[in-house]
Each structure stands twice: as C-alpha cells, then as structure tokens.
Motif scaffolding. Structure first.
Motif, PDB file in Angstrom:
ATOM      1  N   CYS A  17       0.814  -1.211   0.000  1.00 41.70           N
ATOM      2  CA  CYS A  17       0.000   0.000   0.000  1.00 41.70           C
ATOM      3  C   CYS A  17       0.853   1.268   0.000  1.00 41.70           C
ATOM      4  O   CYS A  17       0.590   2.197  -0.773  1.00 41.70           O
ATOM      5  CB  CYS A  17      -0.929  -0.013   1.219  1.00 41.70           C
ATOM      6  N   GLU A  36      10.017   3.225   6.011  1.00 44.72           N
ATOM      7  CA  GLU A  36       9.833   1.789   6.233  1.00 44.72           C
ATOM      8  C   GLU A  36      10.751   1.349   7.369  1.00 44.72           C
ATOM      9  O   GLU A  36      11.949   1.617   7.336  1.00 44.72           O
ATOM     10  CB  GLU A  36      10.145   1.014   4.946  1.00 44.72           C
ATOM     11  N   GLY A  49      -2.796 -13.414  -4.641  1.00 43.68           N
ATOM     12  CA  GLY A  49      -3.750 -13.580  -5.739  1.00 43.68           C
ATOM     13  C   GLY A  49      -4.285 -12.208  -6.123  1.00 43.68           C
ATOM     14  O   GLY A  49      -4.658 -11.419  -5.257  1.00 43.68           O
ATOM     15  N   ARG A 102       5.027 -11.856  -4.241  1.00 42.11           N
ATOM     16  CA  ARG A 102       5.003 -10.549  -3.562  1.00 42.11           C
ATOM     17  C   ARG A 102       6.279  -9.772  -3.862  1.00 42.11           C
ATOM     18  O   ARG A 102       6.248  -8.555  -4.022  1.00 42.11           O
ATOM     19  CB  ARG A 102       4.848 -10.748  -2.059  1.00 42.11           C
ATOM     20  N   VAL A 124       8.580   4.565  12.732  1.00 45.05           N
ATOM     21  CA  VAL A 124       7.803   5.624  13.366  1.00 45.05           C
ATOM     22  C   VAL A 124       7.284   5.095  14.704  1.00 45.05           C
ATOM     23  O   VAL A 124       6.656   4.028  14.761  1.00 45.05           O
ATOM     24  CB  VAL A 124       6.626   6.051  12.462  1.00 45.05           C
ATOM     25  N   ASP A 291      -4.001  -2.297   4.917  1.00 43.87           N
ATOM     26  CA  ASP A 291      -4.290  -3.047   6.146  1.00 43.87           C
ATOM     27  C   ASP A 291      -4.371  -2.149   7.379  1.00 43.87           C
ATOM     28  O   ASP A 291      -5.043  -2.489   8.350  1.00 43.87           O
ATOM     29  CB  ASP A 291      -3.223  -4.127   6.374  1.00 43.87           C
ATOM     30  N   GLY A 304      -4.868  -7.099  -0.497  1.00 44.19           N
ATOM     31  CA  GLY A 304      -3.811  -6.422  -1.257  1.00 44.19           C
ATOM     32  C   GLY A 304      -4.388  -5.591  -2.386  1.00 44.19           C
ATOM     33  O   GLY A 304      -3.951  -4.455  -2.626  1.00 44.19           O
TER      34      GLY A 304
HETATM   35  C1  LIG Z   1      -2.706 -15.563   4.791  1.00 39.46           C
HETATM   36  C2  LIG Z   1      -2.977 -14.344   3.979  1.00 39.46           C
HETATM   37  C3  LIG Z   1      -3.220 -14.462   2.617  1.00 39.46           C
HETATM   38  C4  LIG Z   1      -3.520 -13.335   1.852  1.00 39.46           C
HETATM   39  N1  LIG Z   1      -3.788 -13.489   0.531  1.00 39.46           N
HETATM   40  C5  LIG Z   1      -4.105 -12.407  -0.223  1.00 39.46           C
HETATM   41  C6  LIG Z   1      -4.389 -12.537  -1.604  1.00 39.46           C
HETATM   42  O1  LIG Z   1      -4.338 -13.630  -2.172  1.00 39.46           O
HETATM   43  N2  LIG Z   1      -4.738 -11.421  -2.306  1.00 39.46           N
HETATM   44  C7  LIG Z   1      -4.800 -10.184  -1.716  1.00 39.46           C
HETATM   45  O2  LIG Z   1      -5.107  -9.196  -2.390  1.00 39.46           O
HETATM   46  N3  LIG Z   1      -4.516 -10.034  -0.392  1.00 39.46           N
HETATM   47  C8  LIG Z   1      -4.163 -11.104   0.361  1.00 39.46           C
HETATM   48  N4  LIG Z   1      -3.864 -10.943   1.682  1.00 39.46           N
HETATM   49  C9  LIG Z   1      -3.915  -9.582   2.280  1.00 39.46           C
HETATM   50  C10 LIG Z   1      -2.639  -8.782   1.937  1.00 39.46           C
HETATM   51  O3  LIG Z   1      -1.504  -9.517   2.294  1.00 39.46           O
HETATM   52  C11 LIG Z   1      -2.638  -7.475   2.678  1.00 39.46           C
HETATM   53  O4  LIG Z   1      -3.878  -6.851   2.567  1.00 39.46           O
HETATM   54  C12 LIG Z   1      -1.556  -6.528   2.126  1.00 39.46           C
HETATM   55  O5  LIG Z   1      -0.285  -7.089   2.257  1.00 39.46           O
HETATM   56  C13 LIG Z   1      -1.624  -5.204   2.859  1.00 39.46           C
HETATM   57  O6  LIG Z   1      -0.545  -4.401   2.468  1.00 39.46           O
HETATM   58  P1  LIG Z   1      -0.157  -3.130   3.344  1.00 39.46           P
HETATM   59  O7  LIG Z   1       0.924  -2.442   2.593  1.00 39.46           O
HETATM   60  O8  LIG Z   1      -1.390  -2.375   3.690  1.00 39.46           O
HETATM   61  O9  LIG Z   1       0.387  -3.713   4.729  1.00 39.46           O
HETATM   62  P2  LIG Z   1       1.708  -4.558   5.028  1.00 39.46           P
HETATM   63  O10 LIG Z   1       1.990  -5.499   3.913  1.00 39.46           O
HETATM   64  O11 LIG Z   1       1.559  -5.123   6.387  1.00 39.46           O
HETATM   65  O12 LIG Z   1       2.868  -3.474   5.023  1.00 39.46           O
HETATM   66  C14 LIG Z   1       3.054  -2.590   6.102  1.00 39.46           C
HETATM   67  C15 LIG Z   1       4.480  -2.075   6.047  1.00 39.46           C
HETATM   68  O13 LIG Z   1       4.629  -1.083   7.043  1.00 39.46           O
HETATM   69  C16 LIG Z   1       5.831  -1.291   7.748  1.00 39.46           C
HETATM   70  N5  LIG Z   1       5.637  -0.710   9.079  1.00 39.46           N
HETATM   71  C17 LIG Z   1       4.801  -1.150  10.052  1.00 39.46           C
HETATM   72  N6  LIG Z   1       4.852  -0.365  11.125  1.00 39.46           N
HETATM   73  C18 LIG Z   1       5.742   0.617  10.842  1.00 39.46           C
HETATM   74  C19 LIG Z   1       6.235   1.744  11.562  1.00 39.46           C
HETATM   75  N7  LIG Z   1       5.800   2.014  12.791  1.00 39.46           N
HETATM   76  N8  LIG Z   1       7.160   2.546  10.971  1.00 39.46           N
HETATM   77  C20 LIG Z   1       7.609   2.293   9.703  1.00 39.46           C
HETATM   78  N9  LIG Z   1       7.178   1.228   8.984  1.00 39.46           N
HETATM   79  C21 LIG Z   1       6.247   0.400   9.535  1.00 39.46           C
HETATM   80  C22 LIG Z   1       6.003  -2.798   7.758  1.00 39.46           C
HETATM   81  O14 LIG Z   1       7.345  -3.171   7.979  1.00 39.46           O
HETATM   82  C23 LIG Z   1       5.511  -3.153   6.364  1.00 39.46           C
HETATM   83  O15 LIG Z   1       6.537  -3.109   5.410  1.00 39.46           O
HETATM   84  C24 LIG Z   1      -3.555 -12.056   2.464  1.00 39.46           C
HETATM   85  C25 LIG Z   1      -3.287 -11.930   3.830  1.00 39.46           C
HETATM   86  C26 LIG Z   1      -2.993 -13.063   4.583  1.00 39.46           C
HETATM   87  C27 LIG Z   1      -2.721 -12.891   6.052  1.00 39.46           C
END
Ligand SMILES: Cc1cc2nc3c(=O)[nH]c(=O)nc-3n(C[C@H](O)[C@H](O)[C@H](O)COP(=O)(O)OP(=O)(O)OC[C@H]3O[C@@H](n4cnc5c(N)ncnc54)[C@H](O)[C@@H]3O)c2cc1C
Length: 402
Positions: A17, A36, A49, A102, A124, A291, A304
C-alpha cells in the motif's frame, strides 16, 4: 518542539500500500517520502492472488503488463471437503486472475519510484500534532522528528497511525495461516486452478504461478497466540506438516519441499466491518490506507488489491483537490486546507467499498474456517444470499482513473 525535517507528504510503511500510494502520487507529479521500519523492503507472505479489480488498479499504476508476464492466469477454484466427500467447482472471476510473487510486486512498485523516495530502517514510534499549525509530527526510533502536511498510514495491521486515529482495536480469528512457495524443478504438472482442500478443520490452498512454481497456504486451527508462534522457517514447516499430516501425499510433499525462505506464519486478524462503517479514518491531515485501515482475513483474497485501490483513489483525490500549479511554473503547490478536504473525499469514496469487502470476507471466513453454531451458519447464508447475491460483484469494481 524542534523538528529536524519538514516534508509535504509522508507515507508510513513500505509494503504494497505504501509503495503503491507513493507511486500513484508520483504518476500525478507529486512527491512523497515512504518511511519503512525494515532495513530492506519486505515481501512477507510469498505470493498474492490478484483478481480483475486488482489488475485494474495495477493498470492505473502502469504495472499490469510487467507483472502479467510473471504468472500464469487461473479462473477456476476447486473446493474439496475430504471428510464429507464433497467436491465443488466455483469461478473466481470473469476476468483476469493470477497469483504473483510478492517480491515481484514490491520490486515493480519500488523500481518506478524516484530514488530517495523510500527510506528504509526508519521506524515511526508515535504521532503528535504541532499546536500552531496543527500539522502532524512523527517521532522516529532514532530520536529524530519529521513534520509533515499530509500523513498517510500504510503501516499494516499493527498501525501506529490507526492508533493515533483511535480506530477500534483489531479482532483475532481463531486461525493461523502459513504461506509458502514450492518449486518443482521438473515441472509440477498441476492444472492452472485454485485448489482448496478442507480436512480435520484445516484448509490447504494451492495455486500454480508458472510451470515450476506453486504458491500454497494453510489455514490451521489450534495454534497459539503471536508470542508462542514459531518464527524460524524449519519450525514453521514442522508445525505445518504436523497439522496437515492426514492430507494426500501430493500436499504433504509440497509442504515438505517448500522453499524455506518463503515461509511465514501469521495469526489471522481483522478490523470489524461494522466499526469500519462508522470509525473516523481522517483526523486533521492524517489518514490510513491498506491493512492499517481495513485488515481483513484472506478468505476473499482482496486485502492487497483493496490496498492498491486505496492508493489510486487517494492519489486522485489529493491531486485533484489539494494541488495547483505554482505561479512561477515550477511544479505543484500543496494547499493544506484543501488537502484535508481531499482526505475526506478519499475516505468517503472508499468507505462503502471497504465495508463491502470486509463484511463479505468476514462471512466467508466464518463459513470456511470458523465453527459457527447452526443458527449463526444459517444467518450467514441468508445474509450472503440476500446482500451478497452476486459472488463476483466485488471483482468487477473499478477504482477509476488515476
Ligand atoms: C494468509 C494471507 C493471505 C492473503 N492473501 C491475499 C491474496 O491472495 N490477495 C490479496 O489481495 N490479499 C491477500 N492478503 C492480504 C494482503 O496480504 C494485505 O492486505 C496486504 O499485504 C496489505 O498491504 P499493506 O501495505 O497495507 O500492509 P503490510 O503489507 O503489512 O505493510 C506494512 C508495512 O509497514 C511497515 N511498518 C509497520 N509499522 C511501521 C512503523 N511504525 N514505521 C515504519 N514502517 C512500519 C512494515 O514493515 C511493512 O513493510 C492475504 C493476507 C494473509 C494474512
């Protein structure tokens, strides 16, 4: 309060995201900084997926053709209940469905960003608000402060920014998921379909990504809370093998031969759909995406893609409303007041979509891996039938042009 730096837009979190949001802004000529906490960009979870709505968002980001070439398409899902002897075929989408690594996605997003956009190793710790300007100020783990005009929390399920916004705490499913990749040097020979097998209250899923690589996951009951969960890949594999011992040899061998570096174990969590309907997702110049806002279970495979959609909509709202060309012709100028209105527009545009996806995910998850009472099961089925009658509607969603 002394600040060490001032930046117009700060994105916290360099996952799907955060990077997608920075890229969407960059495509509109707007700069940002991604903080990050990890030393390198993480691609935890092996693969993801992506259904047609996700491909539409990737198209807006200009990454669809690059990523399309990395994975084969699948359309059909085959559900097998071993204990009940039931096999059911469903269609995942009418359009493009692929499972991509990924790391390919993270790399594709990061490679398109101007150098210096992502700052790795920056954690952060908290957010404060400067009294005079009411702009957010970030406290970093190295003791430094960053002041910003717009703060976007893309920091995942345990979001510091979501806490600042006082979003309701997350809830836990009573399940854990292990995800991994297995490479078959001589080819796997599996059909290009999403296979889901249920046995003894455990679920194993498998999707071929190319002729030699498959992505698999297990959703398992009976594992401990976060603190007691194994973290090293050998223990994760051993735990997975012990819980899936009764599955077919093909499945057991897939887990046994998995690429250890790709394994991860996660306790499944979600933000309750009903709280997303009402919660305040913008405070001052601060909002959340991905998320951090709406973590949901994996039962629809949409978390995702929803994060990619958030990125496109957020960048569109900010560029349309909050920026105007500089009078001396040197780029774009941010209006702090308009930025807050733009964030409101983003939250308004995304809220119903997010509530829809989260509710459907929750209901599907309850039926798929939960153990609901007969009455609850009956109610879930009725709601699914009445409110979510069209099972592919969510994949037809179009987040619109950037
Ligand atoms: C088992 C499983 C299967 C899944 N399968 C799918 C699928 O098939 N298709 C799909 O679309 N989605 C799927 N998802 C959901 C998907 O993985 C998430 O919705 C997606 O990764 C969210 O991305 P994000 O960037 O919001 O969060 P994240 O991927 O959690 O990234 C957050 C980032 O922020 C960083 N961070 C956290 N706190 C701090 C801080 N305080 N300071 C600086 N950096 C920080 C972390 O290190 C990380 O790099 C699945 C989830 C799970 C659990």
């Amino acid at each position: 309060m002394t600040t060490s730096e001032e930046i117009d837009i700060v994105i916290v979190g360099g996952g799907i995201c955060g990077l997608a949001t920075a890229l969407a802004l960059h495509r509109k000529g707007i700069g940002s900084i991604v903080l990050e906490r990890s030393e390198t960009l993480r691609a935890t979870g092996a693969a993801i997926g992506v259904l047609p709505n996700g491909w539409r968002a990737l198209h807006q980001l200009g990454l669809d053709s690059t990523l399309r070439s990395t994975a084969i398409p699948f359309q059909r899902a085959l559900d097998i209940w071993v204990d009940k002897g039931v096999v059911r075929e469903t269609y995942m989408s009418e359009g493009e469905a692929r499972c991509i690594k990924r790391s390919d996605l993270i790399e594709a997003l990061a490679n398109e960003l101007p150098s210096g956009t992502v700052r790795s190793g920056f954690q952060v710790l908290s957010v404060d608000v400067e009294k005079l300007s009411s702009n957010p100020v970030l406290q970093l783990s190295d003791g430094s402060l960053i002041k910003t005009k717009v703060l976007i929390g893309c920091d995942g399920a345990n979001s510091v920014i979501a806490k600042f916004l006082s979003l309701t705490p997350l809830k836990l499913f009573s399940k854990c998921a292990v995800r991994g990749l297995t490479i078959y040097p001589n080819g796997h020979g599996f059909s290009p379909e999403f296979l889901r097998i249920r046995k003894d209250n455990h679920l194993v899923g498998r999707i071929p990504m190319d002729e030699k690589t498959v992505y698999w996951f297990t959703v398992m009951a009976g594992t401990q809370r976060d603190s007691g969960m194994p973290k090293d890949p050998i223990s994760i594999r051993a735990l997975t093998l012990s819980l899936t011992a009764g599955f077919s040899t093909e499945i057991v061998e897939m887990i046994q031969n998995s690429d250890l570096d790709s394994l991860s174990l996660t306790h499944l969590r979600y933000r309750a759909p009903w709280s997303l309907l009402l919660g305040n997702s913008r405070k001052g110049a601060v909002t959340v995406a991905g998320d951090a806002w709406h973590v949901m279970g994996p039962f629809l495979g949409q978390g995702g893609s929803a994060a990619l959609e958030d990125a496109v909509v957020l960048a569109r709202c900010l560029s349309k409303k909050a920026y105007r060309p500089h009078s001396n012709g040197s780029g774009l100028l941010l209006s702090e007041h308009k930025a807050r209105e733009a964030l409101d527009e983003y939250v308004k545009e995304r809220r119903l979509r997010i509530v829809h996806l989260s509710s459907l995910t929750y209901l599907r998850g309850l039926l798929l891996v939960g153990d609901p009472s007969l009455l609850l099961r009956f109610m879930c089925i009725i709601i699914l039938f009445v409110v979510f009658r069209d099972p592919l509607k969510h994949t037809r969603y179009d987040c619109g042009e950037l």
